[in-house]
Design an enzyme around this catalytic site. Structure first.
Site, PDB file in Angstrom:
ATOM      1  N   ASP A   7       0.850  -1.306   0.089  1.00  0.00           N
ATOM      2  CA  ASP A   7      -0.239  -0.001   0.071  1.00  0.00           C
ATOM      3  C   ASP A   7       0.975   1.074   0.067  1.00  0.00           C
ATOM      4  OD1 ASP A   7      -2.077   1.831   0.238  1.00  0.00           O
ATOM      5  OD2 ASP A   7      -1.998   1.660   2.590  1.00  0.00           O
ATOM      6  N   GLU A  69      -1.433  -1.215  -4.804  1.00  0.00           N
ATOM      7  CA  GLU A  69      -2.582  -0.855  -5.030  1.00  0.00           C
ATOM      8  C   GLU A  69      -2.244   0.516  -6.042  1.00  0.00           C
ATOM      9  OE1 GLU A  69      -5.303   2.734  -2.773  1.00  0.00           O
ATOM     10  OE2 GLU A  69      -4.972   0.902  -1.488  1.00  0.00           O
ATOM     11  N   ASP A 141      -2.412   0.894   7.409  1.00  0.00           N
ATOM     12  CA  ASP A 141      -1.295   0.836   6.150  1.00  0.00           C
ATOM     13  C   ASP A 141      -1.116  -0.718   5.922  1.00  0.00           C
ATOM     14  OD1 ASP A 141      -1.005   3.575   5.463  1.00  0.00           O
ATOM     15  OD2 ASP A 141      -0.125   3.738   7.497  1.00  0.00           O
TER      16      ASP A 141
END
Length: 182
Positions: A7, A69, A141
């Site tokens: 991420d 992502e 996160d």
């Protein structure tokens, strides 16, 4: 298969590592890479910390694949550009480690983890905890990164079955198409 989920963020990048065998998921590790050691205005130094951090994760956990992502376009264009550069450093490090990199939007990850695309951070954290049978809720996160790894575990298996049945070729636009002249 071992999957590393990322991420990306310029200040904090979450990571999550899972093992998967069939539909079984097993937690390996999670955490964050922080770039606070570099001055706030020193973008190249922060990108270097991200690149080196990803390579260190690869050396430590030896994943077979990675999922990252996809950056969404933010209201603030400058923030979007900075996030894109952080993501680029992460993807470059993964590719430099010879890892296959799958990309998923936040919406795709939320749907895969919670069943709907409007899940809150808390809902993602709780579902990741449940899916991986964790004793505590992971930080945001890391939960997002674990969610990306879980998404790839499920989507990757489906894509592999599709690929076996009908080979796909990636086009320059990043989309997949049939390989036999389709």
């Amino acid at each position: 298969m071992r999957i590393l989920g990322i991420d990306p963020g310029l200040q904090v990048t979450g990571f999550g590592v899972i093992d998967t065998e069939g539909s079984a998921l097993a937690y390996v590790a999670s955490g964050v890479i922080k770039t606070s050691a570099a001055p706030v205005g020193d973008l190249p130094a922060r990108l270097k910390l991200l690149f080196e951090g990803i390579r260190e994760l690869h050396a430590r956990y030896r994943p077979d694949a990675a999922s990252v992502e996809i950056v969404f376009v933010n209201v603030n264009p400058q923030a979007t550009l900075l996030l894109g550069q952080a993501r680029g450093a992460c993807v470059t490090a993964l590719v430099a480690c010879d890892l296959a990199v799958a990309e998923y939007t936040a919406l795709q990850m939320k749907r895969a983890i919670t069943g709907h695309g409007h899940a809150t951070k808390a809902q993602i954290q709780e579902m990741v905890r449940r899916l991986l049978n964790l004793p505590a809720i992971p930080r945001q996160d890391a939960a997002d990164a674990l969610g990306l790894a879980i998404t790839h575990a499920h989507a990757g298996a489906s894509l592999a079955r599709l690929e076996a049945a009908h080979p796909l070729k990636r086009t320059t636009s990043g989309m997949y198409r049939g390989g036999r002249g389709h």
